[in-house]
Write a protein that holds these residues in place. Structure first.
Motif, PDB file in Angstrom:
ATOM      1  N   GLU A 178      41.238 -17.432 -26.266  1.00 27.13           N
ATOM      2  CA  GLU A 178      40.926 -18.184 -27.493  1.00 27.13           C
ATOM      3  C   GLU A 178      41.172 -17.327 -28.735  1.00 27.13           C
ATOM      4  O   GLU A 178      41.662 -17.813 -29.753  1.00 27.13           O
ATOM      5  N   MET A 179      40.830 -16.047 -28.653  1.00 32.94           N
ATOM      6  CA  MET A 179      41.058 -15.154 -29.807  1.00 32.94           C
ATOM      7  C   MET A 179      42.547 -15.079 -30.133  1.00 32.94           C
ATOM      8  O   MET A 179      42.947 -15.175 -31.294  1.00 32.94           O
ATOM      9  N   VAL A 180      43.372 -14.919 -29.104  1.00 33.61           N
ATOM     10  CA  VAL A 180      44.821 -14.803 -29.333  1.00 33.61           C
ATOM     11  C   VAL A 180      45.406 -16.152 -29.756  1.00 33.61           C
ATOM     12  O   VAL A 180      46.185 -16.228 -30.712  1.00 33.61           O
ATOM     13  N   ASN A 181      44.992 -17.215 -29.095  1.00 35.04           N
ATOM     14  CA  ASN A 181      45.469 -18.543 -29.504  1.00 35.04           C
ATOM     15  C   ASN A 181      44.996 -18.893 -30.913  1.00 35.04           C
ATOM     16  O   ASN A 181      45.630 -19.670 -31.617  1.00 35.04           O
ATOM     17  N   GLY A 182      43.888 -18.288 -31.328  1.00 34.98           N
ATOM     18  CA  GLY A 182      43.363 -18.525 -32.670  1.00 34.98           C
ATOM     19  C   GLY A 182      44.063 -17.699 -33.741  1.00 34.98           C
ATOM     20  O   GLY A 182      43.728 -17.776 -34.911  1.00 34.98           O
ATOM     21  N   GLY A 183      45.020 -16.868 -33.337  1.00 35.16           N
ATOM     22  CA  GLY A 183      45.835 -16.161 -34.329  1.00 35.16           C
ATOM     23  C   GLY A 183      45.623 -14.655 -34.384  1.00 35.16           C
ATOM     24  O   GLY A 183      46.230 -13.983 -35.214  1.00 35.16           O
ATOM     25  N   LEU A 184      44.766 -14.103 -33.516  1.00 35.01           N
ATOM     26  CA  LEU A 184      44.588 -12.641 -33.516  1.00 35.01           C
ATOM     27  C   LEU A 184      45.935 -11.974 -33.218  1.00 35.01           C
ATOM     28  O   LEU A 184      46.574 -12.294 -32.221  1.00 35.01           O
ATOM     29  N   ASP A 185      46.322 -11.086 -34.099  1.00 28.52           N
ATOM     30  CA  ASP A 185      47.635 -10.456 -33.945  1.00 28.52           C
ATOM     31  C   ASP A 185      47.478  -9.005 -33.488  1.00 28.52           C
ATOM     32  O   ASP A 185      46.863  -8.195 -34.175  1.00 28.52           O
ATOM     33  N   LEU A 186      48.034  -8.698 -32.342  1.00 25.14           N
ATOM     34  CA  LEU A 186      47.925  -7.350 -31.778  1.00 25.14           C
ATOM     35  C   LEU A 186      49.299  -6.690 -31.665  1.00 25.14           C
ATOM     36  O   LEU A 186      49.504  -5.772 -30.870  1.00 25.14           O
ATOM     37  N   THR A 187      50.244  -7.184 -32.469  1.00 21.13           N
ATOM     38  CA  THR A 187      51.640  -6.723 -32.391  1.00 21.13           C
ATOM     39  C   THR A 187      51.755  -5.203 -32.488  1.00 21.13           C
ATOM     40  O   THR A 187      52.555  -4.582 -31.788  1.00 21.13           O
ATOM     41  N   ASP A 188      50.938  -4.632 -33.387  1.00 25.29           N
ATOM     42  CA  ASP A 188      50.940  -3.190 -33.581  1.00 25.29           C
ATOM     43  C   ASP A 188      50.780  -2.376 -32.315  1.00 25.29           C
ATOM     44  O   ASP A 188      51.238  -1.244 -32.222  1.00 25.29           O
ATOM     45  N   PHE A 189      50.040  -2.950 -31.370  1.00 28.14           N
ATOM     46  CA  PHE A 189      49.703  -2.200 -30.163  1.00 28.14           C
ATOM     47  C   PHE A 189      50.852  -2.131 -29.164  1.00 28.14           C
ATOM     48  O   PHE A 189      50.816  -1.354 -28.221  1.00 28.14           O
ATOM     49  N   VAL A 190      51.846  -2.986 -29.351  1.00 23.50           N
ATOM     50  CA  VAL A 190      53.015  -2.933 -28.446  1.00 23.50           C
ATOM     51  C   VAL A 190      53.983  -1.903 -29.020  1.00 23.50           C
ATOM     52  O   VAL A 190      54.714  -2.168 -29.963  1.00 23.50           O
ATOM     53  N   THR A 191      53.952  -0.709 -28.466  1.00 28.54           N
ATOM     54  CA  THR A 191      54.713   0.394 -29.062  1.00 28.54           C
ATOM     55  C   THR A 191      56.091   0.578 -28.432  1.00 28.54           C
ATOM     56  O   THR A 191      56.961   1.167 -29.033  1.00 28.54           O
ATOM     57  N   GLN A 192      56.290   0.109 -27.212  1.00 26.96           N
ATOM     58  CA  GLN A 192      57.594   0.218 -26.545  1.00 26.96           C
ATOM     59  C   GLN A 192      57.883  -1.079 -25.814  1.00 26.96           C
ATOM     60  O   GLN A 192      56.998  -1.615 -25.142  1.00 26.96           O
ATOM     61  N   THR A 193      59.140  -1.561 -25.953  1.00 30.28           N
ATOM     62  CA  THR A 193      59.564  -2.734 -25.189  1.00 30.28           C
ATOM     63  C   THR A 193      60.864  -2.368 -24.480  1.00 30.28           C
ATOM     64  O   THR A 193      61.833  -1.966 -25.118  1.00 30.28           O
ATOM     65  N   LEU A 194      60.845  -2.477 -23.157  1.00 33.87           N
ATOM     66  CA  LEU A 194      62.002  -2.067 -22.351  1.00 33.87           C
ATOM     67  C   LEU A 194      62.432  -3.240 -21.475  1.00 33.87           C
ATOM     68  O   LEU A 194      61.711  -4.234 -21.380  1.00 33.87           O
ATOM     69  N   ASP A 195      63.606  -3.108 -20.830  1.00 32.81           N
ATOM     70  CA  ASP A 195      63.959  -4.152 -19.860  1.00 32.81           C
ATOM     71  C   ASP A 195      63.570  -3.698 -18.453  1.00 32.81           C
ATOM     72  O   ASP A 195      63.199  -2.536 -18.248  1.00 32.81           O
ATOM     73  N   LEU A 196      63.632  -4.626 -17.516  1.00 28.40           N
ATOM     74  CA  LEU A 196      63.132  -4.356 -16.157  1.00 28.40           C
ATOM     75  C   LEU A 196      63.761  -3.098 -15.547  1.00 28.40           C
ATOM     76  O   LEU A 196      63.084  -2.309 -14.890  1.00 28.40           O
ATOM     77  N   ALA A 197      65.055  -2.911 -15.814  1.00 31.97           N
ATOM     78  CA  ALA A 197      65.764  -1.762 -15.241  1.00 31.97           C
ATOM     79  C   ALA A 197      65.151  -0.439 -15.706  1.00 31.97           C
ATOM     80  O   ALA A 197      65.308   0.592 -15.053  1.00 31.97           O
ATOM     81  N   HIS A 198      64.437  -0.469 -16.848  1.00 33.98           N
ATOM     82  CA  HIS A 198      63.851   0.765 -17.390  1.00 33.98           C
ATOM     83  C   HIS A 198      62.345   0.881 -17.152  1.00 33.98           C
ATOM     84  O   HIS A 198      61.649   1.609 -17.852  1.00 33.98           O
ATOM     85  N   THR A 199      61.848   0.166 -16.156  1.00 33.61           N
ATOM     86  CA  THR A 199      60.420   0.200 -15.841  1.00 33.61           C
ATOM     87  C   THR A 199      59.945   1.629 -15.551  1.00 33.61           C
ATOM     88  O   THR A 199      58.876   2.053 -15.991  1.00 33.61           O
ATOM     89  N   GLN A 200      60.781   2.377 -14.821  1.00 34.69           N
ATOM     90  CA  GLN A 200      60.425   3.775 -14.513  1.00 34.69           C
ATOM     91  C   GLN A 200      60.120   4.542 -15.802  1.00 34.69           C
ATOM     92  O   GLN A 200      59.115   5.246 -15.898  1.00 34.69           O
TER      93      GLN A 200
END
Ligand SMILES: NC(=O)c1ccc[n+]([C@@H]2O[C@H](COP(=O)([O-])OP(=O)(O)OC[C@H]3O[C@@H](n4cnc5c(N)ncnc54)[C@H](O)[C@@H]3O)[C@@H](O)[C@H]2O)c1
Ligand SMILES: [Zn+2]
Ligand SMILES: [Zn+2]
Length: 341
Positions: free
Chosen positions: A299-321
């Motif tokens: 409900e907090m996230v659906n209500g608009g809580l933004d936690l974008t800052d906390f996602v510091t790295q985004t990789l693709d599946l091949a780079h899971t390691q």
């Protein structure tokens, strides 16, 4: 049909393998994964310190994606819905399940085990009752953050001390920072965070901490006393593992204050119990979340809580390691690593 999956195959070794795509039961949905999160508990599997998960095992339990197929008994979810999943379900009958405490069910089923696939897969099956819809405005990464947010909701909500003047959070990684977000949301005034990494301390200040200190450089109990007119904190939440962390928490909590332990500290650590007796403090554990905590986080996230800052790295599946290496060795500034499909 085959699909790709990320498995821990050996100590600190991740491989991408082709496995069978799950077939759904009548009460399940099939979700095409869009983002999945790397969590501290994945690191336990990765490092070989997990209580029950041993390699080879598919990683992950934090997911957001699209429903692509539904079982014939499914009513509340349809194909095309964007969703996240509460990654647990209980037996429904034991004393804990009857109180809604699925997290404590002895027969609890969780992803990455023989009974349920992990979420680092292209297609993930989930019982309808574990699926939560995401509002259109909620991006997949935020949908994926609902799971760790639910951990924080439980940890903060479990406190029974009524005053909300001062909270101390020991450790400002993903869980500690999310506890900060929840605590601010629930009206805690002064929040003092600790960490040993500058980046995490800065992140805590950015998200509303009154003070963020490295406890190796600044005395935590002194800092708390200064900020509370000598009284101490109402609550301390332990979200990091260190040999002195229980004593640190106890030393900064007031008489009749509480200490909530979230960190999974797998080795024995010393603890001077005298302080807790002398000051009539209470200590509690917080294990994942009950379904109501997960719902509140959704409900907090659906209500608009933004936690974008906390996602510091985004990789693709091949780079899971690489994602696990980054989180494990903290070789970059990191809070949450996500894998995007
Ligand atoms: N109880 C649960 O259900 C649950 C759920 C998720 C995670 N956890 C546990 O909670 C803990 C935190 O998880 P996380 O995902 O935030 O991990 P994390 O690695 O992101 O965060 C830990 C933070 O603690 C900091 N730290 C290290 N030593 C410290 C010290 N001496 N004092 C203060 N800070 C210190 C690190 O720099 C890091 O920022 C882990 O032990 C994890 O296993 C428990
Ligand atoms: Zn998690
Ligand atoms: Zn049960």
């Amino acid at each position: 049909m085959k699909m790709k999956a990320a498995l821990v195959t050996d100590l600190e070794k991740v491989s991408i393998e082709e496995i069978e795509r799950p077939r759904i039961k009548d009460d399940e949905v099939l979700i095409k994964a869009r983002t999945v999160g790397v969590c501290g508990s994945d690191l336990h599997l990765f490092r070989g310190t997990h209580a029950f998960r041993k390699p080879p095992a598919i990683l992950g339990h934090e997911i957001a994606g699209d429903v692509v197929e539904i079982g014939k008994n499914v009513r509340s979810v349809k194909v095309g819905d964007r969703v996240t999943v509460e990654p647990q379900y209980g037996c429904g009958e034991c004393e804990f399940c009857r109180q809604g405490l699925v997290n404590l069910c002895q027969k609890k089923v969780v992803p990455g085990t023989a009974k349920w696939i992990g979420v680092f897969v292209e297609y993930f099956n989930a019982p309808e009752k574990t699926v939560y819809k995401l509002n259109d405005a909620v991006g997949y990464p935020m949908g994926t953050m609902i799971e760790p947010l639910a951990v924080a909701v439980r940890a903060v909500r479990k406190a029974t001390v009524k005053e909300k003047d001062c909270l101390v959070i020991l450790g400002s990684g993903t869980i500690g920072l999310l506890c900060l977000v929840v605590a601010k949301h629930l009206g805690y005034e002064t929040v003092i965070c600790t960490d040993v990494a500058r980046f995490n301390l800065d992140m805590a200040i950015k998200h509303g901490a009154t003070r963020a200190i490295d406890p190796r450089e600044t005395d935590l109990a002194d800092t708390v006393r200064q900020l509370t007119n000598g009284k101490g904190a109402d609550l301390a939440l332990i979200a990091a593992g260190a040999p002195n962390i229980l004593d640190q928490a106890s030393a900064c909590v007031k008489k009749c204050g509480e200490i909530g332990v979230i960190a999974m500290i797998t080795e024995k650590i010393p603890f001077h119990s005298y302080q807790i007796v002398f000051n009539e403090q209470r200590m509690y554990g917080a294990m994942t979340y009950a379904t109501r905590d997960f719902r509140e986080a959704a409900e907090m996230v659906n209500g608009g809580l933004d936690l974008t800052d906390f996602v510091t790295q985004t990789l693709d599946l091949a780079h899971t390691q690489e994602g696990l290496d980054i989180l494990s060795r903290k070789k970059e500034n990191v809070v949450k690593v996500m894998v995007e499909f």
